[in-house]
Design a protein around this motif. Structure first.
Motif, PDB file in Angstrom:
ATOM      1  N   ARG A   6      61.135 -43.689  38.083  1.00  0.00           N
ATOM      2  CA  ARG A   6      63.304 -43.225  37.744  1.00  0.00           C
ATOM      3  C   ARG A   6      63.499 -43.099  39.288  1.00  0.00           C
ATOM      4  NH1 ARG A   6      66.430 -43.923  34.597  1.00  0.00           N
ATOM      5  NH2 ARG A   6      65.321 -45.874  34.764  1.00  0.00           N
ATOM      6  N   ASP A   9      68.589 -40.320  41.841  1.00  0.00           N
ATOM      7  CA  ASP A   9      69.808 -40.217  41.361  1.00  0.00           C
ATOM      8  C   ASP A   9      70.105 -40.890  39.443  1.00  0.00           C
ATOM      9  OD1 ASP A   9      71.375 -38.509  42.840  1.00  0.00           O
ATOM     10  OD2 ASP A   9      72.046 -39.875  44.457  1.00  0.00           O
ATOM     11  N   GLU A  10      68.839 -40.881  39.043  1.00  0.00           N
ATOM     12  CA  GLU A  10      68.685 -41.653  37.999  1.00  0.00           C
ATOM     13  C   GLU A  10      68.431 -40.677  37.688  1.00  0.00           C
ATOM     14  OE1 GLU A  10      66.781 -46.203  38.223  1.00  0.00           O
ATOM     15  OE2 GLU A  10      65.594 -44.846  38.217  1.00  0.00           O
ATOM     16  N   SER A  11      68.173 -40.902  35.670  1.00  0.00           N
ATOM     17  CA  SER A  11      67.917 -39.501  34.503  1.00  0.00           C
ATOM     18  C   SER A  11      67.231 -40.084  33.168  1.00  0.00           C
ATOM     19  CB  SER A  11      70.013 -38.831  34.379  1.00  0.00           C
ATOM     20  OG  SER A  11      70.341 -38.218  34.735  1.00  0.00           O
ATOM     21  N   ARG A  13      67.092 -38.636  29.364  1.00  0.00           N
ATOM     22  CA  ARG A  13      67.265 -37.417  28.566  1.00  0.00           C
ATOM     23  C   ARG A  13      65.904 -37.232  27.244  1.00  0.00           C
ATOM     24  NH1 ARG A  13      73.168 -37.218  27.879  1.00  0.00           N
ATOM     25  NH2 ARG A  13      72.803 -35.924  25.809  1.00  0.00           N
ATOM     26  N   THR A  19      69.261 -33.791  30.028  1.00  0.00           N
ATOM     27  CA  THR A  19      69.990 -34.426  30.807  1.00  0.00           C
ATOM     28  C   THR A  19      68.384 -33.707  31.985  1.00  0.00           C
ATOM     29  OG1 THR A  19      71.859 -35.126  29.801  1.00  0.00           O
ATOM     30  CG2 THR A  19      70.780 -36.018  31.922  1.00  0.00           C
ATOM     31  N   LEU A  20      67.487 -34.443  32.129  1.00  0.00           N
ATOM     32  CA  LEU A  20      67.069 -34.455  33.798  1.00  0.00           C
ATOM     33  C   LEU A  20      67.981 -35.788  34.334  1.00  0.00           C
ATOM     34  CD1 LEU A  20      63.138 -33.638  32.504  1.00  0.00           C
ATOM     35  CD2 LEU A  20      64.917 -32.408  32.508  1.00  0.00           C
ATOM     36  N   THR A  21      67.759 -35.205  36.240  1.00  0.00           N
ATOM     37  CA  THR A  21      67.814 -35.934  36.688  1.00  0.00           C
ATOM     38  C   THR A  21      67.274 -36.135  38.033  1.00  0.00           C
ATOM     39  OG1 THR A  21      70.479 -35.693  36.344  1.00  0.00           O
ATOM     40  CG2 THR A  21      70.061 -36.611  38.388  1.00  0.00           C
ATOM     41  N   ILE A  22      67.158 -37.076  39.140  1.00  0.00           N
ATOM     42  CA  ILE A  22      65.879 -37.164  39.856  1.00  0.00           C
ATOM     43  C   ILE A  22      66.833 -36.788  41.212  1.00  0.00           C
ATOM     44  CG2 ILE A  22      64.787 -38.046  41.813  1.00  0.00           C
ATOM     45  CD1 ILE A  22      63.533 -37.285  38.626  1.00  0.00           C
ATOM     46  N   LEU A  23      67.314 -35.081  41.518  1.00  0.00           N
ATOM     47  CA  LEU A  23      68.456 -35.459  42.594  1.00  0.00           C
ATOM     48  C   LEU A  23      67.262 -35.826  44.381  1.00  0.00           C
ATOM     49  CD1 LEU A  23      69.196 -32.009  41.649  1.00  0.00           C
ATOM     50  CD2 LEU A  23      70.346 -33.992  41.313  1.00  0.00           C
ATOM     51  N   ILE A  32      64.068 -32.094  41.026  1.00  0.00           N
ATOM     52  CA  ILE A  32      64.542 -32.443  39.488  1.00  0.00           C
ATOM     53  C   ILE A  32      66.039 -31.780  38.995  1.00  0.00           C
ATOM     54  CG2 ILE A  32      63.996 -32.830  37.163  1.00  0.00           C
ATOM     55  CD1 ILE A  32      60.904 -33.198  38.150  1.00  0.00           C
ATOM     56  N   ASN A  35      70.439 -30.365  33.393  1.00  0.00           N
ATOM     57  CA  ASN A  35      70.655 -30.128  32.266  1.00  0.00           C
ATOM     58  C   ASN A  35      70.992 -29.211  31.324  1.00  0.00           C
ATOM     59  OD1 ASN A  35      73.885 -29.111  31.644  1.00  0.00           O
ATOM     60  ND2 ASN A  35      74.478 -31.594  31.932  1.00  0.00           N
TER      61      ASN A  35
END
Length: 94
Positions: A6, A9-11, A13, A19-23, A32, A35
């Motif tokens: 990833r 800003d990609e996620s 599910r 949802t996991l998002t790379i911050l 990470i 949500n």
């Protein structure tokens, strides 16, 4: 184990509700965002392991056995906090 790549800003599910998002990425550290519904426990691995040790110690203590000290030498009956030490890291907008 499923291995995914990833970018920032990609996620990804997990099921319909997580949802996991790379911050952010800085060197070897990755931030990470998670949500998930409040009904889904989310903990760091080390927190999860500590919680399991505490629950085992409580069960042993309830059975009139003396609990063993944990790796840091602390009595696992002390500080009976069964949640992540840093709950502000968890973003939950559900």
């Amino acid at each position: 184990m499923l291995i995914l790549t990833r970018r920032l800003d990609e996620s990804l599910r997990i099921g319909d509700d997580v949802t996991l998002t790379i911050l952010g990425v800085r060197g070897k550290q990755v931030r990470i965002g998670v949500n998930a519904p409040r009904s889904v426990p989310v903990h760091r691995q080390e927190t999860h392991e500590r919680m399991r040790r505490e629950l085992a110690a409580q069960a042993a203590y309830a059975g009139n056995e003396m609990p063993e000290e944990d790796e840091e030498g602390a009595d696992p009956r002390q500080g009976n906090q069964l949640h992540d030490e840093n709950p502000s890291d968890r973003s939950n907008n559900t």
